[in-house]
Design a protein around this motif. Sequence first.
Motif, PDB file in Angstrom:
ATOM      1  N   PHE A 213      39.036  40.674  42.145  1.00 57.79           N
ATOM      2  CA  PHE A 213      39.291  40.643  43.579  1.00 57.79           C
ATOM      3  C   PHE A 213      40.302  39.549  43.881  1.00 57.79           C
ATOM      4  O   PHE A 213      40.482  38.608  43.093  1.00 57.79           O
ATOM      5  N   VAL A 214      40.979  39.675  45.026  1.00 58.05           N
ATOM      6  CA  VAL A 214      42.015  38.720  45.419  1.00 58.05           C
ATOM      7  C   VAL A 214      41.753  38.291  46.859  1.00 58.05           C
ATOM      8  O   VAL A 214      41.517  39.129  47.737  1.00 58.05           O
ATOM      9  N   VAL A 242      29.624  36.631  40.850  1.00 61.86           N
ATOM     10  CA  VAL A 242      31.037  36.293  40.998  1.00 61.86           C
ATOM     11  C   VAL A 242      31.393  35.290  39.908  1.00 61.86           C
ATOM     12  O   VAL A 242      30.751  34.240  39.783  1.00 61.86           O
ATOM     13  N   ARG A 243      32.432  35.623  39.107  1.00 62.55           N
ATOM     14  CA  ARG A 243      32.858  34.700  38.047  1.00 62.55           C
ATOM     15  C   ARG A 243      34.324  34.943  37.729  1.00 62.55           C
ATOM     16  O   ARG A 243      34.745  36.080  37.521  1.00 62.55           O
ATOM     17  N   ASN A 244      35.093  33.863  37.721  1.00 62.66           N
ATOM     18  CA  ASN A 244      36.500  33.912  37.291  1.00 62.66           C
ATOM     19  C   ASN A 244      37.303  34.973  38.023  1.00 62.66           C
ATOM     20  O   ASN A 244      38.099  35.701  37.431  1.00 62.66           O
ATOM     21  N   GLY A 245      37.121  35.071  39.337  1.00 62.18           N
ATOM     22  CA  GLY A 245      37.886  36.033  40.109  1.00 62.18           C
ATOM     23  C   GLY A 245      37.472  37.474  39.908  1.00 62.18           C
ATOM     24  O   GLY A 245      38.235  38.391  40.219  1.00 62.18           O
ATOM     25  N   HIS A 246      36.263  37.706  39.391  1.00 59.14           N
ATOM     26  CA  HIS A 246      35.748  39.053  39.157  1.00 59.14           C
ATOM     27  C   HIS A 246      34.385  39.207  39.831  1.00 59.14           C
ATOM     28  O   HIS A 246      33.614  38.256  39.933  1.00 59.14           O
ATOM     29  N   MET A 247      34.092  40.429  40.286  1.00 62.99           N
ATOM     30  CA  MET A 247      32.756  40.821  40.691  1.00 62.99           C
ATOM     31  C   MET A 247      32.122  41.539  39.504  1.00 62.99           C
ATOM     32  O   MET A 247      32.671  42.530  39.003  1.00 62.99           O
ATOM     33  N   ILE A 248      30.960  41.072  39.048  1.00 65.38           N
ATOM     34  CA  ILE A 248      30.287  41.655  37.895  1.00 65.38           C
ATOM     35  C   ILE A 248      29.029  42.354  38.376  1.00 65.38           C
ATOM     36  O   ILE A 248      28.171  41.737  39.026  1.00 65.38           O
ATOM     37  N   ALA A 249      28.906  43.647  38.086  1.00 65.48           N
ATOM     38  CA  ALA A 249      27.746  44.425  38.515  1.00 65.48           C
ATOM     39  C   ALA A 249      26.582  44.198  37.563  1.00 65.48           C
ATOM     40  O   ALA A 249      26.704  44.445  36.359  1.00 65.48           O
ATOM     41  N   ILE A 250      25.452  43.733  38.117  1.00 63.84           N
ATOM     42  CA  ILE A 250      24.255  43.510  37.296  1.00 63.84           C
ATOM     43  C   ILE A 250      23.110  44.421  37.720  1.00 63.84           C
ATOM     44  O   ILE A 250      22.040  44.402  37.122  1.00 63.84           O
ATOM     45  N   ARG A 436      40.091  28.676  27.119  1.00 67.69           N
ATOM     46  CA  ARG A 436      38.929  28.589  27.999  1.00 67.69           C
ATOM     47  C   ARG A 436      37.630  28.351  27.238  1.00 67.69           C
ATOM     48  O   ARG A 436      36.567  28.263  27.851  1.00 67.69           O
ATOM     49  N   LEU A 437      37.685  28.275  25.911  1.00 71.39           N
ATOM     50  CA  LEU A 437      36.482  27.972  25.140  1.00 71.39           C
ATOM     51  C   LEU A 437      36.011  26.555  25.437  1.00 71.39           C
ATOM     52  O   LEU A 437      36.808  25.669  25.739  1.00 71.39           O
ATOM     53  N   PRO A 496      36.348  42.365  30.305  1.00 69.94           N
ATOM     54  CA  PRO A 496      36.762  40.998  29.965  1.00 69.94           C
ATOM     55  C   PRO A 496      35.660  39.957  30.109  1.00 69.94           C
ATOM     56  O   PRO A 496      35.725  38.904  29.502  1.00 69.94           O
ATOM     57  N   GLU A 497      34.626  40.262  30.907  1.00 73.25           N
ATOM     58  CA  GLU A 497      33.560  39.282  31.114  1.00 73.25           C
ATOM     59  C   GLU A 497      32.348  39.527  30.213  1.00 73.25           C
ATOM     60  O   GLU A 497      31.322  38.863  30.357  1.00 73.25           O
ATOM     61  N   ALA A 498      32.441  40.471  29.291  1.00 76.26           N
ATOM     62  CA  ALA A 498      31.308  40.807  28.426  1.00 76.26           C
ATOM     63  C   ALA A 498      31.285  39.923  27.186  1.00 76.26           C
ATOM     64  O   ALA A 498      31.218  40.411  26.060  1.00 76.26           O
ATOM     65  N   TYR A 499      31.363  38.632  27.387  1.00 73.39           N
ATOM     66  CA  TYR A 499      31.322  37.696  26.262  1.00 73.39           C
ATOM     67  C   TYR A 499      30.159  36.733  26.452  1.00 73.39           C
ATOM     68  O   TYR A 499      29.546  36.658  27.518  1.00 73.39           O
ATOM     69  N   GLU A 500      29.863  36.017  25.387  1.00 73.99           N
ATOM     70  CA  GLU A 500      28.808  35.002  25.426  1.00 73.99           C
ATOM     71  C   GLU A 500      29.456  33.632  25.290  1.00 73.99           C
ATOM     72  O   GLU A 500      30.488  33.487  24.634  1.00 73.99           O
ATOM     73  N   GLU A 501      28.859  32.650  25.914  1.00 76.94           N
ATOM     74  CA  GLU A 501      29.441  31.308  25.898  1.00 76.94           C
ATOM     75  C   GLU A 501      29.496  30.759  24.475  1.00 76.94           C
ATOM     76  O   GLU A 501      28.538  30.902  23.699  1.00 76.94           O
TER      77      GLU A 501
END
Length: 557
Positions: A213-214, A242-250, A436-437, A496-501
């Motif tokens: 989103f912008v 909301v994370r890193n300019g993205h909406m993530i559906a949970i 970003r790591l 892009p957000e499907a990662y683990e820390e």
Amino acid sequence: MLASCGKGATDSTPPLPLTTVTRIEVQVAADSVLVGDSLMAAAKGLNRAGAVIVLSAITWSTTDSSIGAVSGGGVLRARNIGTVTLDALADGALGSRTVRVVPRPLRVRVVAPDTSQLVDEIQVSSEVQSAAGLPLPEVAPRFAVADTNIATVAPIGVGRARVNGRQIGSTDLLAIIGRDTTRRRLTLRLTPLRSLALQIESRVVAVGDSVPFVLTAIDTGGRAIPSTGTILALEPVGTMLVRNGHMIAIGIGRVVVGASNGATIARDTLTAQGTSEFPLDIVDGDGQRPLPLKVLLSMERVANKWRRVIRAAPAGDFVRLQVGECRNAVSVSQFITGVRVLVKLDSLPPRIGGQGGPCVLRPNGLPLLGTISLNLFNYNLLSDQKLDDLLQHEVGHVLGLGTIWGRGSFARLVDGDSSATDPIFVGPSALAAFTRLGRSTRFAGRRVPLQLGVLGHWRSDAFSGELMSPSLIATAQPTSSVTVAALRDLGWVVEPEAYEEYALPDAVIAGSVSSRSVSARQLGSPSLDGDLLFPQLQITTGGRKVRLDPTGKPRLR
């Protein structure tokens, strides 16, 4: 004899002519001058005998023009308190004179706004007068600010500067002349908004996916400005993150996304629906015996993990293979939409936990079918978590991680070969993700280092404990954002957000990346070194199969 010898000695260097200037005297009326005043200087040329020589054109200069500047006629203008050296150059000779610029009673007025909007361009100047009220245009203060977190100052000319706002708040503007400082308070505030727009890329998103989103903020002057201070709210809560300019559906449902900045509000809606799964099939490919339930359950868990990472596949193709034609233990005759993985138990060397890789590639080079062999002798010694990590790692190779990069059309993604001392992966998405790591700002080596030799894994010491490192460890091994981004560099459509820390380990924070590999046998687990199976066949655009050489190129007949 000595007297005779001395009398007859001669100097081989002839004396300079009396017409040559050997030194220059710089003459001034006084050794000091008041700030804002001028001082006339003169230059006198002398020969070796001390006689005056008329000088040709004289070049005047000073060692610090902010303290004192000199004209071409030798007029020194005192600008600021301090000591300056006045130089005169003529006829190959240089003369110097030190002059002190001393303070005088001054009145300084800083010309600047009291308040300003954060995005405005702020210029500062000054007016300097003597105690008697006479203008002193030659006196130029140095500008600074008391709090550089609020603003910074950049000079743009003599007695002028530009203030760059950094955040809302108040600070003192400082005009400094020698030891005297004049202050003026400056307050920076948020720009009043005329409008605030919230744009979500898509109206619908699948659970587990994200959508960017912008936020666009327009001020009263029609300028696009940073949306600092804007607050996002989701109603109802629990469906989106909301994370890193993205909406993530949970979760499934419709949410109203609200953005507010003071009295200015923008809203949009987003609907989360059921998951859209990548067609990844991990199936029993053992032609000798049915796979044990332990392995079958692990295959299903691993498939679900990778389906959350890869969201779509290029066009599929029909694959027809006889047993053993491409490391397969069962025959294949079917149209494959996504990726199909054949798993079998095999007699592998005791130190090898498993082997995996693509067997058949699409026309564009992305995998279509792959095989995984688990070590018949030690797979059952692994816990469910470690068997999942092993299988997920091998499926990563089937998807192309470490097996197609650096080969064929993907050769450009690797900088270095099997003999390189510091090979790296150079896919732009992975390079960006590496920054970003956790702790990456303290990493001393080149970004995204690859394991030396085969180049099929992330470097063991830099990515210790990550899913695609070459060793199993006792704890869970996360899928980092670099691994997800590398799949994107290969050409997969990923979430892009499907990662683990994941944070870089201590071993690479203090110094540069070492070429030493961590031994899996030291950790008491099967090794992942030597587990790579490289592609053998590729489907051409016309549906014909071609066999590939070790570099990933079609074999020449």
